[in-house]
Design a protein around this motif. Sequence first.
Motif, PDB file in Angstrom:
ATOM      1  N   SER A 191       0.831  -1.210   0.000  1.00 35.72           N
ATOM      2  CA  SER A 191       0.000   0.000   0.000  1.00 35.72           C
ATOM      3  C   SER A 191       0.866   1.261   0.000  1.00 35.72           C
ATOM      4  N   GLU A 192       1.910   1.252   0.830  1.00 32.29           N
ATOM      5  CA  GLU A 192       2.777   2.435   0.940  1.00 32.29           C
ATOM      6  C   GLU A 192       3.615   2.630  -0.328  1.00 32.29           C
ATOM      7  N   ILE A 193       4.029   1.522  -0.943  1.00 32.05           N
ATOM      8  CA  ILE A 193       4.796   1.604  -2.194  1.00 32.05           C
ATOM      9  C   ILE A 193       3.934   2.228  -3.292  1.00 32.05           C
ATOM     10  N   THR A 194       2.670   1.822  -3.355  1.00 30.73           N
ATOM     11  CA  THR A 194       1.747   2.381  -4.349  1.00 30.73           C
ATOM     12  C   THR A 194       1.611   3.893  -4.172  1.00 30.73           C
ATOM     13  N   ASP A 195       1.493   4.345  -2.927  1.00 33.80           N
ATOM     14  CA  ASP A 195       1.394   5.792  -2.648  1.00 33.80           C
ATOM     15  C   ASP A 195       2.646   6.529  -3.137  1.00 33.80           C
ATOM     16  N   LEU A 196       3.806   5.937  -2.895  1.00 32.42           N
ATOM     17  CA  LEU A 196       5.067   6.554  -3.326  1.00 32.42           C
ATOM     18  C   LEU A 196       5.174   6.584  -4.854  1.00 32.42           C
ATOM     19  N   GLU A 197       4.705   5.540  -5.495  1.00 29.82           N
ATOM     20  CA  GLU A 197       4.724   5.496  -6.967  1.00 29.82           C
ATOM     21  C   GLU A 197       3.894   6.642  -7.554  1.00 29.82           C
ATOM     22  N   LEU A 198       2.742   6.887  -6.941  1.00 28.06           N
ATOM     23  CA  LEU A 198       1.873   7.971  -7.419  1.00 28.06           C
ATOM     24  C   LEU A 198       2.529   9.335  -7.234  1.00 28.06           C
ATOM     25  N   LYS A 199       3.203   9.513  -6.095  1.00 31.11           N
ATOM     26  CA  LYS A 199       3.916  10.780  -5.843  1.00 31.11           C
ATOM     27  C   LYS A 199       5.013  10.992  -6.884  1.00 31.11           C
ATOM     28  N   GLU A 200       5.747   9.913  -7.147  1.00 36.40           N
ATOM     29  CA  GLU A 200       6.839  10.017  -8.120  1.00 36.40           C
ATOM     30  C   GLU A 200       6.294  10.296  -9.525  1.00 36.40           C
ATOM     31  N   SER A 241      14.004  16.348  -9.757  1.00 35.36           N
ATOM     32  CA  SER A 241      14.701  15.066  -9.917  1.00 35.36           C
ATOM     33  C   SER A 241      15.247  14.571  -8.583  1.00 35.36           C
ATOM     34  N   ASN A 242      15.754  15.497  -7.787  1.00 35.21           N
ATOM     35  CA  ASN A 242      16.251  15.123  -6.454  1.00 35.21           C
ATOM     36  C   ASN A 242      15.121  14.612  -5.561  1.00 35.21           C
ATOM     37  N   GLN A 243      13.961  15.240  -5.679  1.00 39.60           N
ATOM     38  CA  GLN A 243      12.793  14.773  -4.910  1.00 39.60           C
ATOM     39  C   GLN A 243      12.423  13.348  -5.339  1.00 39.60           C
ATOM     40  N   ALA A 244      12.461  13.111  -6.647  1.00 43.70           N
ATOM     41  CA  ALA A 244      12.138  11.779  -7.175  1.00 43.70           C
ATOM     42  C   ALA A 244      13.150  10.743  -6.694  1.00 43.70           C
ATOM     43  N   LEU A 245      14.421  11.125  -6.656  1.00 43.42           N
ATOM     44  CA  LEU A 245      15.476  10.210  -6.191  1.00 43.42           C
ATOM     45  C   LEU A 245      15.271   9.840  -4.721  1.00 43.42           C
ATOM     46  N   GLU A 246      14.800  10.800  -3.929  1.00 40.39           N
ATOM     47  CA  GLU A 246      14.508  10.517  -2.513  1.00 40.39           C
ATOM     48  C   GLU A 246      13.369   9.502  -2.391  1.00 40.39           C
ATOM     49  N   ILE A 247      12.363   9.655  -3.250  1.00 35.33           N
ATOM     50  CA  ILE A 247      11.231   8.720  -3.232  1.00 35.33           C
ATOM     51  C   ILE A 247      11.684   7.317  -3.641  1.00 35.33           C
ATOM     52  N   ILE A 248      12.594   7.250  -4.615  1.00 37.26           N
ATOM     53  CA  ILE A 248      13.122   5.943  -5.045  1.00 37.26           C
ATOM     54  C   ILE A 248      13.840   5.254  -3.888  1.00 37.26           C
ATOM     55  N   GLU A 249      14.590   6.025  -3.095  1.00 37.48           N
ATOM     56  CA  GLU A 249      15.265   5.447  -1.922  1.00 37.48           C
ATOM     57  C   GLU A 249      14.244   4.891  -0.930  1.00 37.48           C
ATOM     58  N   GLN A 250      13.151   5.622  -0.752  1.00 37.52           N
ATOM     59  CA  GLN A 250      12.091   5.149   0.150  1.00 37.52           C
ATOM     60  C   GLN A 250      11.450   3.876  -0.397  1.00 37.52           C
ATOM     61  N   ARG A 251      11.262   3.836  -1.702  1.00 38.78           N
ATOM     62  CA  ARG A 251      10.679   2.633  -2.329  1.00 38.78           C
ATOM     63  C   ARG A 251      11.619   1.437  -2.170  1.00 38.78           C
ATOM     64  N   LYS A 252      12.918   1.676  -2.320  1.00 35.67           N
ATOM     65  CA  LYS A 252      13.906   0.595  -2.137  1.00 35.67           C
ATOM     66  C   LYS A 252      13.812   0.016  -0.726  1.00 35.67           C
ATOM     67  N   LYS A 295      16.261   0.760 -10.479  1.00 31.38           N
ATOM     68  CA  LYS A 295      17.619   1.125 -10.896  1.00 31.38           C
ATOM     69  C   LYS A 295      17.578   2.009 -12.149  1.00 31.38           C
ATOM     70  N   LEU A 296      16.742   1.619 -13.110  1.00 34.33           N
ATOM     71  CA  LEU A 296      16.621   2.379 -14.357  1.00 34.33           C
ATOM     72  C   LEU A 296      15.991   3.750 -14.114  1.00 34.33           C
ATOM     73  N   GLU A 297      15.032   3.810 -13.205  1.00 32.91           N
ATOM     74  CA  GLU A 297      14.411   5.101 -12.866  1.00 32.91           C
ATOM     75  C   GLU A 297      15.427   6.025 -12.193  1.00 32.91           C
ATOM     76  N   GLN A 298      16.219   5.442 -11.313  1.00 27.09           N
ATOM     77  CA  GLN A 298      17.246   6.227 -10.648  1.00 27.09           C
ATOM     78  C   GLN A 298      18.202   6.833 -11.683  1.00 27.09           C
TER      79      GLN A 298
END
Length: 205
Positions: A35-44, A66-77, A139-142
């Motif tokens: 559920s939380e991953i889905t929320d982060l995907e929508l934000k990104e 882009s930096n904000q998106a990279l932070e979200i990717i770290e949270q998703r990881k 990885k590719l998104e990052q």
Amino acid sequence: MVLFTACNSQSTEEQIHNHLEEAVTLEEEFEKQQSEITDLELKEQEIYNQIIDLGMDDFETIKELSNQALEIIEQRKEKIGLEKDSIVSSKEEFNEIEALLDDIENQELKDITESMYEVMNNRYSAYEDLNGAYTESLKLEQELYELLQQEDLEQDRLTDQINSINKSYEQVLHSNEAFNNYTVEYNEFKKEFYETADIAVSFEE
């Protein structure tokens, strides 16, 4: 000795029941992270949409987004890691029933339980594939958001990266479909196991 006897007084079916329900409990963290991953995907996705609406005149804004998106990717990881830990724990618990299969006396019930066991392990394998595909997509998104911070980025390079991401998500969707199909099949066998073993359990529709 009292504890040992009490434990042994449980039927094979009851012991299997305990392992099945404990495996479900261990997957609660998996459900939460999903559920939380889905929320982060929508934000990104929102951030990505903002970026593609901007021109190179807005390079500083693109860098910031882009930096904000990279932070979200770290949270998703991080959440993907917690999700995987949950599935691994569930698998370890579920596989405890393997040693009990030969103790089932009712042949019909034994066949159902063996099929259930096989399908659930196919489900765990499908999750491994899904986790690998999703990790590759991250990885590719990052790499994409790191590219977007280069002022001299060429359009061809950007297009190639986006195509790679789209292709990787096709694999994610394929793996996710297999995982979901095995989940449905497992739940059907599990219900059949409880009905045949005459164990009273309520099922969520």
